[in-house]
Each structure stands twice: as structure tokens, then as C-alpha cells.
Write a protein that holds these residues in place. Structure first.
Motif, PDB file in Angstrom:
ATOM      1  N   MET A   1      50.591 -13.321  12.575  1.00  0.00           N
ATOM      2  CA  MET A   1      51.583 -13.954  11.723  1.00  0.00           C
ATOM      3  C   MET A   1      51.281 -13.709  10.242  1.00  0.00           C
ATOM      4  O   MET A   1      52.195 -13.549   9.435  1.00  0.00           O
ATOM      5  N   ARG A   2      50.008 -13.671   9.889  1.00  0.00           N
ATOM      6  CA  ARG A   2      49.666 -13.401   8.489  1.00  0.00           C
ATOM      7  C   ARG A   2      50.191 -12.034   8.059  1.00  0.00           C
ATOM      8  O   ARG A   2      50.798 -11.878   7.000  1.00  0.00           O
TER       9      ARG A   2
ATOM     10  N   GLY B   1      54.748  -8.742   5.437  1.00  0.00           N
ATOM     11  CA  GLY B   1      55.656  -7.598   5.487  1.00  0.00           C
ATOM     12  C   GLY B   1      55.016  -6.297   5.908  1.00  0.00           C
ATOM     13  O   GLY B   1      55.547  -5.223   5.628  1.00  0.00           O
ATOM     14  N   VAL B   2      53.871  -6.364   6.622  1.00  0.00           N
ATOM     15  CA  VAL B   2      53.204  -5.124   7.041  1.00  0.00           C
ATOM     16  C   VAL B   2      53.312  -4.917   8.550  1.00  0.00           C
ATOM     17  O   VAL B   2      52.584  -4.138   9.128  1.00  0.00           O
ATOM     18  N   SER B   3      54.244  -5.609   9.186  1.00  0.00           N
ATOM     19  CA  SER B   3      54.392  -5.491  10.638  1.00  0.00           C
ATOM     20  C   SER B   3      55.091  -4.194  11.030  1.00  0.00           C
ATOM     21  O   SER B   3      56.016  -3.733  10.357  1.00  0.00           O
ATOM     22  N   GLU B   4      54.641  -3.604  12.138  1.00  0.00           N
ATOM     23  CA  GLU B   4      55.297  -2.425  12.714  1.00  0.00           C
ATOM     24  C   GLU B   4      55.873  -2.771  14.091  1.00  0.00           C
ATOM     25  O   GLU B   4      56.026  -1.907  14.946  1.00  0.00           O
ATOM     26  N   MET B   5      56.188  -4.040  14.301  1.00  0.00           N
ATOM     27  CA  MET B   5      56.448  -4.519  15.651  1.00  0.00           C
ATOM     28  C   MET B   5      57.789  -4.067  16.231  1.00  0.00           C
ATOM     29  O   MET B   5      58.051  -4.299  17.401  1.00  0.00           O
TER      30      MET B   5
ATOM     31  N   ALA C   1      48.460  -8.315  20.769  1.00  0.00           N
ATOM     32  CA  ALA C   1      47.528  -7.476  21.528  1.00  0.00           C
ATOM     33  C   ALA C   1      46.707  -6.596  20.592  1.00  0.00           C
ATOM     34  O   ALA C   1      45.500  -6.390  20.814  1.00  0.00           O
ATOM     35  N   GLU C   2      47.346  -6.064  19.551  1.00  0.00           N
ATOM     36  CA  GLU C   2      46.592  -5.260  18.588  1.00  0.00           C
ATOM     37  C   GLU C   2      45.464  -6.081  17.982  1.00  0.00           C
ATOM     38  O   GLU C   2      44.330  -5.601  17.837  1.00  0.00           O
ATOM     39  N   LYS C   3      45.746  -7.334  17.640  1.00  0.00           N
ATOM     40  CA  LYS C   3      44.718  -8.182  17.055  1.00  0.00           C
ATOM     41  C   LYS C   3      43.614  -8.495  18.075  1.00  0.00           C
ATOM     42  O   LYS C   3      42.440  -8.597  17.713  1.00  0.00           O
TER      43      LYS C   3
END
Length: 479
Positions: free
Chosen positions: A150-151, A156-160, A368-370
Motif C-alpha cells: 500500500m505504501r 504512485g509506483v505500482s505496476e499492478m 506476493a512481490e513484497k
């Protein structure tokens, strides 16, 4: 209603304020007959004109809170209900009929089974999809991954939203896979929504009308129906009494062929594929231009997964297609499935796959990445191993208490399976007359001569023990 709370009530048009008030009334259960009051009552109640009330009802209808039927009072179409109620309602409306192997849904004979008792009085010992272990074993670690995800998302750095899998998750997998002997780059990885979708996609690309599709007689794969639409050349490999698979037919066949295996899933009659068998299969596939689908869905926590995966014996990815996962019963939030294969095949799979195949739970991918990059998979696996050993010991004690004087069983795999051998019991008679407890006859993988009962121990232990006790009572009464 979408957008509620984004502005003060006084800043909204009156018809929107009335719509919001009606939704609050619906959510509070103020209309027990599931009908809105008549239009004139609403006009009087809100001191509004007919046009204003109609505009408010338009919003409720557009957002599917209500349904308007000519000459009748407005019908409320949503209500607060738990997921089980929603699922049951959906299945009833859709006419969906799941295969018998998936016993998470009610069977048609369950009411007869219970002898008139309420459904909750029947304990289903073979329930397949009760995958959430007691106490959400890894929930605190998953919560840490959610917070980290969530951070980044808020920053704004999500590639989801990347179709085919987030680059970050693929990179994390590339860091993890060498621990089991597989080396890959992101172009050789495809993230998928489900295990079955992975099978379907690979089959749609690789299996043509003249292609042979090989699988062991004792196999989950035979129930998936993945090759029926693509080829009539289905080949079942015999499995002997010790659980050994006969691969001789696959080795000598000259046709184009695909072999599907679960090499790490211990079967009721034996263990996993030996290292010599793995080497032989990869060599035979490479020489005959065959493909091997290696299903390693449970490998991350499979206690028998000590031998090298087939994919590690095929570093050029010439013939082995590796199917892996972080399963839902290991991580309820960060679960996902993936395929590792030659980059050219991955390109074909991406070009051929439907978008719903290639777009799994987007937030799950980020979590999952985290789990990987924060090195949380390792403690999760260690916890699961301890929990599983304790659960197996408790399960064996329960079985010994109620069944140990007459029967034998095996708990060979990491996915909650018990193969109960009820020698000397008339299983068909037992199953027809069962009361208060449900179970499946034969192996989950299929069995020609019924001698086993499939049980699962993913339900709470107290409930499991009561179910085994009832099973023993049924055996004494009807077996």
C-alpha cells in the motif's frame, strides 16, 4: 452509492441526497418486505416533487439497488449477506453444476444423507476447498506485505495493472527460483490467475488434433478435461500396486506428444518420481521433441519435494514447462500461479491467452512481490512446516483412536489428504446409508476397485474428530 462522502450533503443536488438517504435506509434494513414505499409516500416523506423522486430512483436503479416493475412497488435487489449466501444464490441462479471432485459445494443427495437433519449437522470429511487453516497461520506476515504494498501504491509506483504479470513480481521470482535449481529471466515467466487456467492455456497452444496427451492413471490431471477439445489421442500411463508409473509407452511413441505430471505429489500407493526417472523423462522428451508440463503447485511447502524439479534438468527450457504457485492455503492474500518456459513459448502463451487468464488478482501480485522481496516466504514456510507436523500428529492420533483397531491409512502429501483403507467394508453400502457425515469413495485421483475413502484434515480439528467418530459409527452400523 459511489461517491458518498466526497462532498457535504448541502453541496449535492437534492435528488442525490434523497438517493443517499434511501440507500442508508436499505442498508439499515428499514424495508423488511424488500420493497420501497410507493412514490406518493416517498414524495410526502421527503417533501419532494415526483420528478425529484424519479431522479433519485434512477440512481438507485443504475447502481442496482432496486428494480422497477411497471404497476408494482419498487423491489429492492440487494441486501447485506455473507459470502456463502451470495455464492449459493449465484450458483442457484446460474445453474452451475460443479464436478464431483469439488465437494466444497452441496451435493444433490446431501439432504437425504442427513436423514432430515439440518445441513449444518452433516460433517463433510472430504471437503476439497476448505483451504484456510486454523488461525490464518501467516496472516501477520501477509499484513506486513499488504502495508508495504500500500505504501508503494499510494506513492504512485505500482505496476499492478500489467497484463501477464508485474515486472517486479517476475524479478522477485527470478531471485527465488535458483533456490530450487531453476534459472530464468523475466521474459521466461508468465503470471496467471489460476492453476486450471495455466493448464488450459498451455493445452490450447501445444495440443493439436494429432498430438498425444499422456498422464498417469493415478493423477489429478485426468479430471481437468484439458485435452478433450484439442485431441482424441489421450494416453493413460498404468500405475502398479507400489505406485510406480509405467513410462515405457511414452518413451517409444513417435507422435508429437505432451506429458503432464505432478512429480512432487506423493500418491496413496507410493512416493514421488525418483531422480533417475526425472533424468530419463527429460532426456526422452528432448530426443523426441516432446513437452513435459511439470505441475509443482504444492512444491513450496511439499514435505516430499526434496528431489530436483524436472525444469532444473532442462536449463535451456527445451522441453519442460514449469507450473508453480504460492497457493491460497499458504497465503490467502498473496496467492498466485505462474509458468516458467522458453521465452518463445511464453510469447505464444501471452498472444493466445484470454485477458482473464493473464490478469490474476492484481493486488495479490503486489503483495506476493513484497512476500518475496521482504524475505517473508522463508518464515512463512517454516511456520507451515511446524504447523503441518503438529496437525499430522493430531490427525494420526484421532484416526488411531477411532479406526486404528481395524483399518490403515496414509497422509502422504502437504495438501491435507488422507487415504483411508477400509479393507473388508462394503463401501458402496456404507456410502449409500451414511448418516451425519459425508466422504468420498475411491481416491481423489480415481480408482477402479473401490477400497479407499478420501478424507481431508483442513477443517478444524474438533470438527474433524467428531466426523471421524461418526464415520466409525456408520461403519459399525452399515459397513
Amino acid at each position: 452509492m459511489r461517491g458518498r462522502g466526497n462532498a457535504s450533503d448541502s453541496a449535492q443536488p437534492r435528488y442525490r441526497r434523497i438517493a443517499a438517504a434511501l440507500i442508508r435506509n436499505i442498508e439499515a434494513g428499514l424495508y423488511p418486505d424488500r420493497r420501497l414505499p410507493g412514490r406518493r409516500v416517498l414524495e410526502s416523506q421527503f417533501g419532494a416533487s415526483r420528478v425529484t423522486i424519479d431522479s433519485a430512483l434512477d440512481i438507485l436503479e443504475r447502481e442496482r439497488w432496486i428494480r422497477r416493475i411497471p404497476s408494482k412497488r419498487v423491489e429492492i435487489t440487494v441486501r447485506r449477506e455473507d459470502f456463502g449466501e451470495k455464492l449459493t444464490s449465484f450458483l442457484s441462479r446460474s445453474g452451475f453444476r460443479p464436478p464431483r471432485m469439488n465437494d466444497a459445494f452441496r451435493r444433490a443427495d446431501e439432504r437425504r444423507l442427513a436423514g432430515g437433519a439440518a445441513e449444518q449437522d452433516v460433517i463433510n470429511l472430504s471437503k476439497l476447498c476448505d483451504e484456510h487453516w486454523d488461525g490464518h497461520l501467516n496472516f501477520d506476515l501477509e499484513a506486513a506485505a499488504v502495508a508495504a504494498a500500500m505504501r508503494d501504491y499510494r506513492a504512485g509506483v505500482s505496476e499492478m495493472f500489467t497484463t501477464g504479470g508485474m515486472p517486479g513480481l517476475k524479478a522477485a521470482l527470478c531471485e527465488h527460483l535458483p533456490s530450487i535449481g531453476i534459472h530464468a529471466n523475466p521474459a521466461e515467466i508468465l503470471i496467471l490467475s489460476r492453476r486450471l487456467q495455466a493448464y488450459r492455456l498451455v493445452s490450447e497452444v501445444l495440443i493439436g488434433p494429432s498430438t498425444e496427451f499422456w498422464y498417469p492413471a493415478v493423477s489429478l490431471i485426468r479430471f481437468y478435461g484439458i485435452a478433450e477439445r484439442h485431441t482424441s489421442w489421450r494416453r493413460e500411463m498404468p500405475v502398479d500396486a507400489s505406485g510406480r508409473i509405467d513410462f515405457s509407452g511414452f518413451e517409444v511413441s513417435k507422435r508429437p506428444k505432451v506429458l503432464a505430471l505432478e512429480p512432487d505429489a506423493a500418491k496413496p500407493l507410493g512416493g514421488t518420481l525418483s531422480e533417475a526417472e526425472r533424468l530419463m523423462l527429460v532426456d526422452a522428451a528432448r530426443k523426441t521433441s516432446a513437452f513435459i508440463i511439470e505441475d509443482c503447485y504444492t512444491r513450496i511447502v511439499e514435505p516430499t519435494a526434496t528431489k530436483p524439479p524436472l525444469a532444473s534438468l532442462d536449463p535451456g527450457k527445451d522441453c519442460v514447462i514449469y507450473m508453480g504457485a504460492v497457493p491460497a492455503w499458504f497465503s490467502t492474500i498473496g496467492c498466485f500461479n505462474f509458468v516458467v518456459a522458453n521465452d518463445r513459448l511464453i510469447s505464444q502463451l501471452r498472444a493466445s491467452g484470454r485477458r482473464d487468464y493473464l490478469s490474476p488478482g492484481l493486488f495479490s501480485q503486489y503483495v506476493a512481490e513484497k512476500l518475496f522481496t521482504e524475505h517473508l516466504i522463508e518464515p512463512m514456510t517454516e511456520r507451515f512446516a511446524v504447523f503441518h507436523r503438529e496437525r499430522i500428529a493430531a490427525v494420526n492420533a484421532i484416526l488411531a483412536k477411532y479406526l486404528g483397531d481395524r483399518f490403515s491409512w496414509k497422509c502422504p502429501a502437504g495438501f491435507g489428504c488422507i487415504w483411508l483403507d477400509l479393507a473388508g467394508v462394503n463401501l458402496k453400502r456404507l456410502w449409500r446409508r451414511r448418516r451425519g457425515v459425508d466422504f468420498e469413495l475411491g481416491w481423489f485421483y480415481g480408482e477402479k476397485e473401490l477400497r479407499h475413502v478420501l478424507l481431508r484434515y483442513t477443517i478444524p480439528l474438533g470438527k474433524f474428530e467428531e466426523g471421524v467418530k461418526r464415520l466409525r459409527e456408520n461403519i459399525e452400523a452399515f459397513g
